[in-house]
Structure formats: C-alpha cells, structure tokens
Design an enzyme around this catalytic site. Structure first.
Site, PDB file in Angstrom:
ATOM      1  N   ASP A  71      -2.047   1.945  -4.907  1.00  0.00           N
ATOM      2  CA  ASP A  71      -3.331   2.350  -4.335  1.00  0.00           C
ATOM      3  C   ASP A  71      -4.375   1.273  -4.589  1.00  0.00           C
ATOM      4  O   ASP A  71      -4.290   0.513  -5.563  1.00  0.00           O
ATOM      5  CB  ASP A  71      -3.805   3.672  -4.944  1.00  0.00           C
ATOM      6  N   HIS A 112       0.809  -1.218   0.000  1.00  0.00           N
ATOM      7  CA  HIS A 112       0.000   0.000   0.000  1.00  0.00           C
ATOM      8  C   HIS A 112       0.845   1.273   0.000  1.00  0.00           C
ATOM      9  O   HIS A 112       0.312   2.374  -0.211  1.00  0.00           O
ATOM     10  CB  HIS A 112      -0.948   0.002   1.209  1.00  0.00           C
TER      11      HIS A 112
END
Length: 433
Positions: A409, A405
């Site tokens: 995204d 992450h």
C-alpha cells in the site's frame, strides 16, 4: 572421414531450450578439441559449448537469436578417421536424456535444421553507409559540379551544394565553400547524419527486454520519492575512511552504498511487506526474513542484478567487499548462476548520473525496488542547538521507491521511506548494534 554431431547438452535447472548468442567459429573453420564453438544463453547465464573432437565445422543449427531445444543437434564436426567411441556414447546419452520439468514451461520450438555453408551468424546486421546522389540546382535540374573532396567536405559540414554559387566556370571549389560559410552563419545542422543500422535483440539484451516487459505488463507500479539530508552521513563515511587509513587497516574504502544498504536492512523488519516476492500464478506472497539484496549493475552487455546474500548479517566493510566482488564478476562474466538469482529486494543507483528522481522498474517477482539518486548541495534552513534558525549548505539526496500496488500500500511504502530517512539523517543509529 566421419561426422560428429554435437547435441545441445542438458544444462539442468529445468532448462528445456537455450538461445544462440555468438558463434565463435564459422562453417569451414578448423576446430580443435576443447575449443569453444558457440555461446548459448539460458534464463540464468551464458554457457560456452566446446568441441570434444578436432575437425572442420561443417554445419550449424541456426543464427544468433535462434532457440535450440535440449538434445537437438547444435553443430556438426567432420573429423579425420572415426569419432572416438567415448565421445559418441556421451553425445548419445545427452540426446537421449529427457529434460527435467519441475514446473510447466512453454513448449520449446521445433529443432532447427542444420545449415551448411552458413556464416558465423553472431554479429548484428550490418548496413553500409551510402552517399546521397549529387544534388541538382534548385528548380533547374542541372547537376552540381564539384570534386569528390569538395563534396565530402560539404557533406561533413551539412552544406547543400545546390545552395552554393561557384565563382567561375560553374564548378564549386573549396574557396566557394569558404565564402558560403563566411556569409551564411548558422547554415549547418546541429549534428552529422549517420547511416541507419539494425541491431538484433539477442542474448542478455533480449532477456532484459523480456523481463522489463513482463514487469510492466503484470505489475501495477507506483513510485514514492522523498528528500533526505545526507550531510552527516557523508561526514560519517569520510571519518570511517580516514580512520581506516590512519590505522593502516586492510579494509575497503567505503562508498555511500554500504551505508544505505545497512540502513535498509535495519528498517525492513518493521516493514516485511517490502522484502517480499509475489508468485502471480499461485497468488502467494512470501515475506522473507533474510535480505537477499539485488544490486542492479550496468555491464558492457546490459543490466545484470547480482545478489548480496544475507545482507542483514554483514557489516559495512563486508558489504563493501561483496559489492565490489559481485560487480566485477557481473562485468567480466564470471558471476555464478546462484549469484544472479534469488533476490528479495533490489537497489539501483546511477551514482553521479542518478538525476533528481527516478521511477525504477521492479525486478519481478520482487515487490519493491529502491533507487537512491544524485547527491546535490543546496542552502537549507537549519535549527542549531541554540534554537536559532540559520541557513547552511547541506548535502541532499532523493530516495525513490517503486512498489507493486497489489502487495504494498502507498502508506506502507511512505512509512518505510520515512523510517529509512530517519536512519540516514542520524548516522549513529545506522552504526549502532
């Protein structure tokens, strides 16, 4: 009599130390020239060390799991007469050569003192199974009387002899066990009791543990799962195999994996953040133009990830050949160092055991890992060419993707999987140039 001390050789690639995996010889054994003495593991691969002389092994540098610095003594061979001069010179050169250090590495442990008279050190800790003491009558402390054969049978069946009433003279016999079984249904446990055992985490298993721990500690994972209809893809695969057999072509039989890899390679150019590596220390993300696809492979020693180089440039049958070759090399231990490193994206599949969905752990320093799951058949609503909706039996498979992450995204991961789904559900787009 003379003694030859064999130093840990410089294996290269910036390696400063190696781990003892298995001693093929134990102290006191005769060792012949060019005979393997010990297996050592680096970050890249397992390396066998052979003796350059013939003699008796009199000392070793440690047990399985211990680390040995480059240039430090690893074993000592006692030889008849003098050690050949060229062997001595080679050993001195190895010990004197400084280990390369292209990048900062942890300080190696202090050299281990050579141990004389130590066993092979290569096997896991063994425990002997011990039988529990003879049970006593509940509440009375009276010893249960039974022959060893009756006790062994009761132990295998999970029966507490203290609960069995003897028919005569206070001694439990097989007939008493039979009667207890007949009148006490459901008495036995669900399984047999096994002795505890301790397994030392060394070698490849240790490397796997360290890599997984580092990945979970440093990477904030998230996983996205999507369902794909692979009915047409499976039909296409079967047709390609039938065509190959009909023409007598010397091509490998296609599994689902080459088709999935081709679809991944076609989708990736629009999602360069997926085919990337993240350097934590430099804080630099490298988006790769070529797809060097890691292929998680289960072996007898644990999980190994051989790499399909430039997967985007290979056709279905070339991919199938490479998948088989690399998987076999990983399982029989012949995979080269360069075939086990440098991947930019990894695919992991358990095949028929794949489950409904998985949350695979990223192969650090990559930023994503893709996990196709098991194919299942279920009834689905399908709209035909006539616009009429009907129920059909379809083949469905979930695609899982875990991402870093910090780099990827959630929207980008979902968009990539949707693009992959579109290709999978329209196989002609996969085969089109």
């Amino acid at each position: 009599m003379a003694k030859y001390t064999h130093p840990m050789p410089d294996i290269g690639e910036g390696i400063t130390e190696a781990e003892i995996v298995t001693w093929q010889k134990k102290v006191g054994d005769m060792v012949h020239e060019d005979e393997e003495v010990v297996d050592m593991m680096t970050d890249k691969a397992t390396v066998p060390l052979e003796s350059p002389v013939t003699g008796r092994l009199v000392a070793i540098a440690g047990e399985a799991g211990d680390m040995v610095a480059i240039g430090s003594p690893i074993f000592v061979i006692e030889v008849e007469g003098d050690v050949p001069e060229d062997v001595v010179e080679e050993a001195v050169a190895v010990e004197a050569a400084p280990a390369p250090a292209p990048e900062p590495t942890p300080e190696p442990e202090e050299p281990l003192p050579l141990r004389e008279g130590v066993g092979d050190g290569g096997s896991a800790s063994e425990t002997s199974e011990t039988h529990p003491p003879a049970p006593s009558r509940a509440g009375g402390g009276e010893k249960v009387l039974a022959t060893p054969a009756v006790r062994a049978r009761a132990r295998d069946l999970g029966i507490d002899l203290a609960q069995v009433k003897p028919a005569e003279d206070g001694r439990i016999r097989h007939a008493d066990l039979d009667a207890f079984i007949s009148y006490s249904g459901g008495f036995s446990g669900a399984g047999k009791t096994r002795a505890d055992e301790q397994i030392k985490v060394i070698g490849l298993r240790k490397r796997i543990a360290e890599n997984m721990q580092a990945a979970k500690r440093n990477i904030p994972h998230f996983t996205y799962v999507e369902e794909c209809d692979v009915t047409e893809l499976e039909r296409t695969r079967a047709q390609l195999n039938e065509n190959r057999e009909a023409k007598g072509q010397e091509r490998p039989k296609l599994t689902m994996l080459p088709l999935l890899i081709t679809a991944i390679c076609k989708a990736l150019p629009d999602f360069p953040m997926i085919n990337a590596r993240f350097d934590d220390e430099a804080r630099v993300v490298t988006r790769h133009g070529s797809v060097h696809l890691g292929m998680a492979t289960m072996t007898g020693n644990g999980l190994i990830v051989p790499v399909i180089r430039d997967a985007q440039g290979k056709n279905l049958f070339q991919l199938a050949n490479e998948i088989t070759r690399l998987a076999n090399a990983a399982r029989d231990g012949t995979a080269k160092s360069e075939e086990l490193s440098g991947s930019t994206l990894t695919i992991t599949s358990l095949g028929p055991l794949g489950g409904v969905a998985t949350t695979p752990v990223i192969n650090r320093p990559e930023v994503a890992i893709i996990g196709p799951n098991r194919i299942v058949e279920r009834p689905m609503f399908v709209t035909g060419a006539d616009g009429v909706e009907r129920i059909e039996k379809r083949k469905l498979m979930n695609i899982s993707i875990s991402c870093d992450h910090r780099v990827v995204d959630g929207y980008d991961a979902a968009a990539f999987v949707q693009a992959l789904k579109k290709l999978i559900e329209a196989p002609a787009t996969i085969l089109a140039g």
